[in-house]
Scaffold this active site. Structure first.
Site, PDB file in Angstrom:
ATOM      1  N   ASP A  15     -28.769 -25.343 -87.475  1.00 14.58           N
ATOM      2  CA  ASP A  15     -28.010 -25.642 -86.337  1.00 14.58           C
ATOM      3  C   ASP A  15     -28.881 -25.051 -85.475  1.00 14.58           C
ATOM      4  O   ASP A  15     -29.319 -23.842 -85.561  1.00 14.58           O
ATOM      5  CB  ASP A  15     -26.435 -25.388 -86.463  1.00 14.58           C
ATOM      6  CG  ASP A  15     -25.508 -25.917 -85.065  1.00 14.58           C
ATOM      7  OD1 ASP A  15     -26.289 -26.880 -84.341  1.00 14.58           O
ATOM      8  OD2 ASP A  15     -24.865 -25.098 -84.739  1.00 14.58           O
ATOM      9  N   ASP A  17     -27.449 -24.248 -81.859  1.00  8.85           N
ATOM     10  CA  ASP A  17     -26.338 -23.718 -81.014  1.00  8.85           C
ATOM     11  C   ASP A  17     -25.698 -22.245 -81.575  1.00  8.85           C
ATOM     12  O   ASP A  17     -24.996 -22.819 -82.756  1.00  8.85           O
ATOM     13  CB  ASP A  17     -25.411 -24.154 -80.102  1.00  8.85           C
ATOM     14  CG  ASP A  17     -26.106 -25.325 -79.352  1.00  8.85           C
ATOM     15  OD1 ASP A  17     -27.264 -25.283 -79.038  1.00  8.85           O
ATOM     16  OD2 ASP A  17     -25.333 -26.048 -78.669  1.00  8.85           O
ATOM     17  N   GLY A  52     -19.210 -26.273 -81.809  1.00 10.01           N
ATOM     18  CA  GLY A  52     -19.559 -27.141 -82.803  1.00 10.01           C
ATOM     19  C   GLY A  52     -19.045 -28.822 -82.513  1.00 10.01           C
ATOM     20  O   GLY A  52     -19.508 -29.697 -83.482  1.00 10.01           O
ATOM     21  N   SER A 120     -26.441 -31.838 -80.455  1.00 16.59           N
ATOM     22  CA  SER A 120     -26.925 -31.956 -79.102  1.00 16.59           C
ATOM     23  C   SER A 120     -27.853 -32.893 -78.792  1.00 16.59           C
ATOM     24  O   SER A 120     -28.518 -33.161 -79.478  1.00 16.59           O
ATOM     25  CB  SER A 120     -27.603 -30.493 -78.792  1.00 16.59           C
ATOM     26  OG  SER A 120     -28.291 -30.728 -77.447  1.00 16.59           O
ATOM     27  N   ASP A 174     -22.927 -22.212 -87.538  1.00 17.87           N
ATOM     28  CA  ASP A 174     -21.909 -21.140 -87.115  1.00 17.87           C
ATOM     29  C   ASP A 174     -20.725 -21.682 -86.688  1.00 17.87           C
ATOM     30  O   ASP A 174     -19.879 -20.996 -86.031  1.00 17.87           O
ATOM     31  CB  ASP A 174     -22.591 -20.376 -85.911  1.00 17.87           C
ATOM     32  CG  ASP A 174     -22.303 -21.326 -84.617  1.00 17.87           C
ATOM     33  OD1 ASP A 174     -22.919 -22.526 -84.868  1.00 17.87           O
ATOM     34  OD2 ASP A 174     -21.942 -20.706 -83.545  1.00 17.87           O
TER      35      ASP A 174
END
Length: 226
Positions: A15, A17, A52, A120, A174
Site C-alpha cells: 500500500d 499511504d 484506508g 488512491s 497499515d
C-alpha cells in the site's frame, strides 16, 4: 535461497499511504480544508477513522447525518481531491518513510517482483514524485477495480499484473481494511502499526525502518512451518 523450509514468495504488494510514504497528513489537510469550508467539525481524531477508506466513504463519515444532495457530494469529493492533488505536487523522495527504499532495493536484488496496491486514484503521481517508478513492476490503484478494500480485488489484480499467485504474494498494509483484503485474497499480510489496528496480519511491525527481507522471510517461514 528457496528450500522446503521457506515460503515461496515471488512478489510484494505495498500500500502507499502510511506504508511507503505518509500522504495521510496530506489527505487530512485536504479533508480539513473542505470540512472548514462547509462548517463541519473535523479533527485529527476523526481523521483516524478514514484510514484506508475510499474517498466517498470518507466523505460520508465526515458528513454524518447532515443532508446533502448527490450533486453536492460529487462536488465535495472533487474539491477535496483538487486540494490533495495540489499538496502532492510538493512531494519529493524525501517523503519516503524510513526503511522503504532499502527494502525495495533489497527485494529487487533478490528477484522479488514489486507491486503497489493503493485505493488512491493519485497513486501514479505519488510514485513519480517519490522517484520510485523504476522500482515498481505493477500498479493497482483506484482505477483498477470496482470493489475497494476490504474486498480482495485490488490485491488480486496486482498479483495478476505481477504474474504471480496469491499464495506467493506478501501484502504490506497499515490499515485494518487492507489487512482484511490481503487475508481474503489468500495472501501473506504484514501489518504496520499498532496491533489493535493491524493485529490480524501474519506479521505485525511498527514500520519499515531497519526491516530486512531475510528477517521477514524467516518470520513467515516460522508461521508456515511453525
Amino acid at each position: 535461497m528457496p528450500n522446503s523450509q521457506s515460503p515461496n514468495i515471488e512478489g510484494f504488494i505495498f500500500d502507499l499511504d502510511g506504508v511507503l510514504t505518509d500522504t495521510a497528513e496530506l489527505h487530512y489537510l485536504a479533508w480539513k480544508k473542505l470540512a472548514d469550508e462547509e462548517g463541519i467539525p473535523f479533527n485529527r481524531e476523526a481523521n483516524e477513522a478514514l484510514r484506508g477508506v475510499s474517498r466517498r466513504a470518507s466523505l460520508m463519515l465526515i458528513l454524518g447525518d447532515r443532508p446533502y444532495s448527490e450533486a453536492q457530494i460529487q462536488e465535495m469529493m472533487e474539491r477535496k481531491n483538487r486540494y490533495y492533488v495540489e499538496l502532492i505536487q510538493n512531494m519529493t523522495p524525501k517523503d519516503l518513510l524510513p526503511g522503504a527504499i532499502a527494502l525495495l532495493d533489497e527485494l529487487r536484488q533478490a528477484g522479488i517482483k514489486i507491486g503497489i496496491g493503493s485505493a488512491s486514484k493519485n497513486a501514479q503521481t505519488v510514485i513519480e514524485r517519490l522517484g520510485i517508478a523504476d522500482k515498481i513492476d505493477a500498479i493497482a490503484d483506484g482505477y483498477s477495480v470496482q470493489q475497494p478494500k476490504p474486498a480482495p480485488d485490488l490485491f488480486l489484480y496486482a498479483a495478476k499484473q505481477l504474474g504471480i499467485e496469491p499464495e506467493q504474494s506478501v501484502v504490506v498494509e497499515d490499515a485494518a481494511a487492507g489487512v482484511e483484503a490481503a487475508l481474503a485474497a489468500g495472501m501473506w499480510a504484514v501489518g504496520l502499526g499498532p496491533a489493535e489496528r493491524v493485529g490480524a496480519a501474519h506479521v505485525v511491525l511498527p514500520n519499515l525502518a531497519g526491516i530486512k527481507w531475510a528477517d521477514l522471510r524467516e518470520q513467515l517461514a516460522n508461521i508456515m512451518f511453525g
